[in-house]
Design a protein around this motif. Structure first.
Motif, PDB file in Angstrom:
ATOM      1  N   GLY A 134     -32.302 132.565  -4.632  1.00 37.93           N
ATOM      2  CA  GLY A 134     -30.985 132.146  -4.145  1.00 37.93           C
ATOM      3  C   GLY A 134     -30.018 133.286  -3.889  1.00 37.93           C
ATOM      4  O   GLY A 134     -28.842 133.047  -3.609  1.00 37.93           O
ATOM      5  N   LEU A 135     -30.500 134.521  -3.986  1.00 38.74           N
ATOM      6  CA  LEU A 135     -29.607 135.645  -3.713  1.00 38.74           C
ATOM      7  C   LEU A 135     -29.582 135.949  -2.219  1.00 38.74           C
ATOM      8  O   LEU A 135     -30.575 135.735  -1.516  1.00 38.74           O
ATOM      9  N   HIS A 136     -28.472 136.473  -1.777  1.00 37.16           N
ATOM     10  CA  HIS A 136     -28.348 136.936  -0.405  1.00 37.16           C
ATOM     11  C   HIS A 136     -28.711 138.428  -0.431  1.00 37.16           C
ATOM     12  O   HIS A 136     -28.142 139.174  -1.222  1.00 37.16           O
ATOM     13  N   VAL A 137     -29.672 138.835   0.414  1.00 37.52           N
ATOM     14  CA  VAL A 137     -30.107 140.242   0.379  1.00 37.52           C
ATOM     15  C   VAL A 137     -29.804 140.901   1.720  1.00 37.52           C
ATOM     16  O   VAL A 137     -30.616 140.876   2.639  1.00 37.52           O
ATOM     17  N   PRO A 138     -28.623 141.486   1.844  1.00 35.10           N
ATOM     18  CA  PRO A 138     -28.264 142.074   3.132  1.00 35.10           C
ATOM     19  C   PRO A 138     -29.009 143.368   3.429  1.00 35.10           C
ATOM     20  O   PRO A 138     -29.108 143.776   4.575  1.00 35.10           O
ATOM     21  N   GLY A 139     -29.553 144.031   2.423  1.00 37.96           N
ATOM     22  CA  GLY A 139     -30.284 145.272   2.697  1.00 37.96           C
ATOM     23  C   GLY A 139     -30.347 146.164   1.490  1.00 37.96           C
ATOM     24  O   GLY A 139     -30.262 145.698   0.351  1.00 37.96           O
ATOM     25  N   GLY A 140     -30.490 147.446   1.758  1.00 35.41           N
ATOM     26  CA  GLY A 140     -30.590 148.399   0.663  1.00 35.41           C
ATOM     27  C   GLY A 140     -30.603 149.810   1.207  1.00 35.41           C
ATOM     28  O   GLY A 140     -30.212 150.040   2.351  1.00 35.41           O
ATOM     29  N   GLU A 141     -31.039 150.729   0.393  1.00 37.33           N
ATOM     30  CA  GLU A 141     -31.094 152.143   0.793  1.00 37.33           C
ATOM     31  C   GLU A 141     -32.420 152.721   0.335  1.00 37.33           C
ATOM     32  O   GLU A 141     -32.934 152.358  -0.728  1.00 37.33           O
ATOM     33  N   GLU A 142     -32.924 153.676   1.119  1.00 37.47           N
ATOM     34  CA  GLU A 142     -34.194 154.318   0.797  1.00 37.47           C
ATOM     35  C   GLU A 142     -33.996 155.805   0.549  1.00 37.47           C
ATOM     36  O   GLU A 142     -33.150 156.441   1.173  1.00 37.47           O
ATOM     37  N   SER A 143     -34.778 156.355  -0.348  1.00 32.05           N
ATOM     38  CA  SER A 143     -34.798 157.814  -0.538  1.00 32.05           C
ATOM     39  C   SER A 143     -36.161 158.190  -1.112  1.00 32.05           C
ATOM     40  O   SER A 143     -36.570 157.646  -2.148  1.00 32.05           O
ATOM     41  N   GLY A 144     -36.835 159.077  -0.442  1.00 33.38           N
ATOM     42  CA  GLY A 144     -38.119 159.581  -0.926  1.00 33.38           C
ATOM     43  C   GLY A 144     -39.156 158.500  -1.166  1.00 33.38           C
ATOM     44  O   GLY A 144     -39.971 158.622  -2.081  1.00 33.38           O
ATOM     45  N   GLY A 145     -39.117 157.429  -0.364  1.00 38.40           N
ATOM     46  CA  GLY A 145     -40.112 156.363  -0.525  1.00 38.40           C
ATOM     47  C   GLY A 145     -39.708 155.315  -1.555  1.00 38.40           C
ATOM     48  O   GLY A 145     -40.452 154.373  -1.825  1.00 38.40           O
ATOM     49  N   TRP A 146     -38.516 155.471  -2.151  1.00 40.27           N
ATOM     50  CA  TRP A 146     -38.017 154.498  -3.132  1.00 40.27           C
ATOM     51  C   TRP A 146     -36.870 153.713  -2.513  1.00 40.27           C
ATOM     52  O   TRP A 146     -36.091 154.252  -1.734  1.00 40.27           O
ATOM     53  N   TRP A 147     -36.757 152.459  -2.917  1.00 44.43           N
ATOM     54  CA  TRP A 147     -35.691 151.602  -2.387  1.00 44.43           C
ATOM     55  C   TRP A 147     -34.767 151.108  -3.482  1.00 44.43           C
ATOM     56  O   TRP A 147     -35.209 150.823  -4.595  1.00 44.43           O
ATOM     57  N   ARG A 148     -33.509 151.022  -3.116  1.00 44.68           N
ATOM     58  CA  ARG A 148     -32.535 150.269  -3.908  1.00 44.68           C
ATOM     59  C   ARG A 148     -32.237 149.027  -3.095  1.00 44.68           C
ATOM     60  O   ARG A 148     -31.868 149.127  -1.920  1.00 44.68           O
ATOM     61  N   ILE A 149     -32.411 147.868  -3.703  1.00 43.75           N
ATOM     62  CA  ILE A 149     -32.155 146.612  -2.995  1.00 43.75           C
ATOM     63  C   ILE A 149     -30.853 146.021  -3.519  1.00 43.75           C
ATOM     64  O   ILE A 149     -30.684 145.842  -4.727  1.00 43.75           O
ATOM     65  N   ASP A 150     -29.929 145.750  -2.601  1.00 46.91           N
ATOM     66  CA  ASP A 150     -28.630 145.177  -2.983  1.00 46.91           C
ATOM     67  C   ASP A 150     -28.683 143.674  -2.743  1.00 46.91           C
ATOM     68  O   ASP A 150     -28.914 143.241  -1.616  1.00 46.91           O
ATOM     69  N   ALA A 151     -28.501 142.896  -3.770  1.00 48.22           N
ATOM     70  CA  ALA A 151     -28.598 141.438  -3.646  1.00 48.22           C
ATOM     71  C   ALA A 151     -27.310 140.810  -4.176  1.00 48.22           C
ATOM     72  O   ALA A 151     -26.816 141.192  -5.242  1.00 48.22           O
ATOM     73  N   LEU A 152     -26.768 139.878  -3.397  1.00 45.05           N
ATOM     74  CA  LEU A 152     -25.460 139.302  -3.733  1.00 45.05           C
ATOM     75  C   LEU A 152     -25.592 137.857  -4.190  1.00 45.05           C
ATOM     76  O   LEU A 152     -26.395 137.093  -3.624  1.00 45.05           O
ATOM     77  N   ALA A 153     -24.789 137.492  -5.159  1.00 40.77           N
ATOM     78  CA  ALA A 153     -24.777 136.095  -5.617  1.00 40.77           C
ATOM     79  C   ALA A 153     -24.291 135.218  -4.464  1.00 40.77           C
ATOM     80  O   ALA A 153     -23.342 135.583  -3.770  1.00 40.77           O
ATOM     81  N   SER A 154     -24.945 134.086  -4.262  1.00 44.46           N
ATOM     82  CA  SER A 154     -24.496 133.189  -3.196  1.00 44.46           C
ATOM     83  C   SER A 154     -23.594 132.104  -3.782  1.00 44.46           C
ATOM     84  O   SER A 154     -23.325 131.106  -3.148  1.00 44.46           O
ATOM     85  N   TRP A 155     -23.182 132.282  -5.033  1.00 49.87           N
ATOM     86  CA  TRP A 155     -22.321 131.288  -5.676  1.00 49.87           C
ATOM     87  C   TRP A 155     -20.981 131.887  -6.031  1.00 49.87           C
ATOM     88  O   TRP A 155     -20.796 133.069  -5.943  1.00 49.87           O
TER      89      TRP A 155
END
Ligand SMILES: C[S@@+](CC[C@H](N)C(=O)[O-])C[C@H]1O[C@@H](n2cnc3c(N)ncnc32)[C@H](O)[C@@H]1O
Length: 248
Positions: A227-248
């Motif tokens: 149920g999270l909204h996942v607009p995107g994230g950031e990558e560095s050196g093959g690793w990702w940070r995923i930013d997920a927002l509460a939809s409530w």
């Protein structure tokens, strides 16, 4: 004396990479098809690994960088013995700050400074929780299942004068948080996600790092399914940070 532990032909083996990180490597890199971990003290014993002198150490690449101060937004983060806004010892705990997965979260904190309550799951030496507090968070809770991590995080908090705003514990607290940070492997992020969601305040954000390129789509799908909204994230050196927002 720094040493390198070389794992031949394991470049793409995520498990080996994390075995090095969890064994205390201050930096991990690939050289050809091999995976190399840098250890400041005595290296651990890992199956199939060769111990070598750290010849590349301090040659201007990332090997030595974890032992040097670095800047994140307005914050200078420094190892023990050097001047900084946040002076951190790591010991056996993870959190030198130079691993791309940690830096991705630090960058997010600097770009969009937190103001409310922060939960840092897998706090290691406390680097993310302490940076969040320095950058404006009202309070933070750091959680780590490794008994070696919490005393180190506590001493870093005391040195920074932030002990009264940082609670450290081995299990998840029950209260809601505006921002939840988790920098652990993809499997753990997915396992913990349902429990973390119940602790995410309305309008809150879950920031999941430590996710390799190979697992990114799967983790994003898992978070969306919850149920999270996942607009995107950031990558560095093959690793990702995923930013997920509460939809409530
Ligand atoms: C990759 S390190 C991250 C340390 C630090 N937060 C950073 O960003 O540099 C992951 C940390 O998570 C801890 N950990 C692993 N599984 C965990 C779990 N299920 N709950 C809480 N902590 C966990 C490990 O002990 C380790 O300290």
């Amino acid at each position: 004396m720094p040493t390198v532990l070389r794992l031949p032909d394991r470049r793409s083996d995520e498990e080996s990479l994390w075995a090095l990180v969890e064994a205390g490597a201050v930096e991990v890199e690939a050289e050809g098809e091999d995976l190399l971990g840098l250890f400041v003290g005595e290296p651990p014993t890992l199956p199939g690994a060769r111990v070598e002198p750290a010849l590349m150490f301090d040659q201007g690449d990332t090997w030595a960088a974890s032992l040097r101060p670095f800047q994140v937004g307005p914050l200078r983060i420094a190892p023990l013995g050097q001047p900084g806004d946040l002076v951190l010892e790591s010991g056996p705990a993870f959190g030198s700050g130079q691993h791309p997965s940690t830096r991705l979260v630090l960058d997010r904190l600097a770009l969009r400074p937190p103001t409310g309550r922060v939960l840092d799951v897998g706090t290691g030496n406390g680097i993310l929780a302490l940076a969040a507090l320095r950058l404006g968070a009202a309070s933070a809770v750091g959680v780590d299942t490794d008994p070696a991590a919490l005393p180190i995080a506590a001493s870093n908090a005391a040195r920074a004068g932030l002990s009264d705003r940082l609670e450290l514990r081995a299990d998840l607290p029950e209260q809601p948080f505006d921002l939840i940070l988790v920098n652990i492997v993809a499997d753990t992020v997915l396992d913990l996600a349902p429990a973390l969601l119940t602790r995410l305040a309305p309008g809150g954000e879950l920031c999941a790092s430590g996710v390799s390129e190979l697992r990114r789509a799967e983790v994003e799908r898992g978070l969306r399914r919850l149920g999270l909204h996942v607009p995107g994230g950031e990558e560095s050196g093959g690793w990702w940070r995923i930013d997920a927002l509460a939809s409530w």
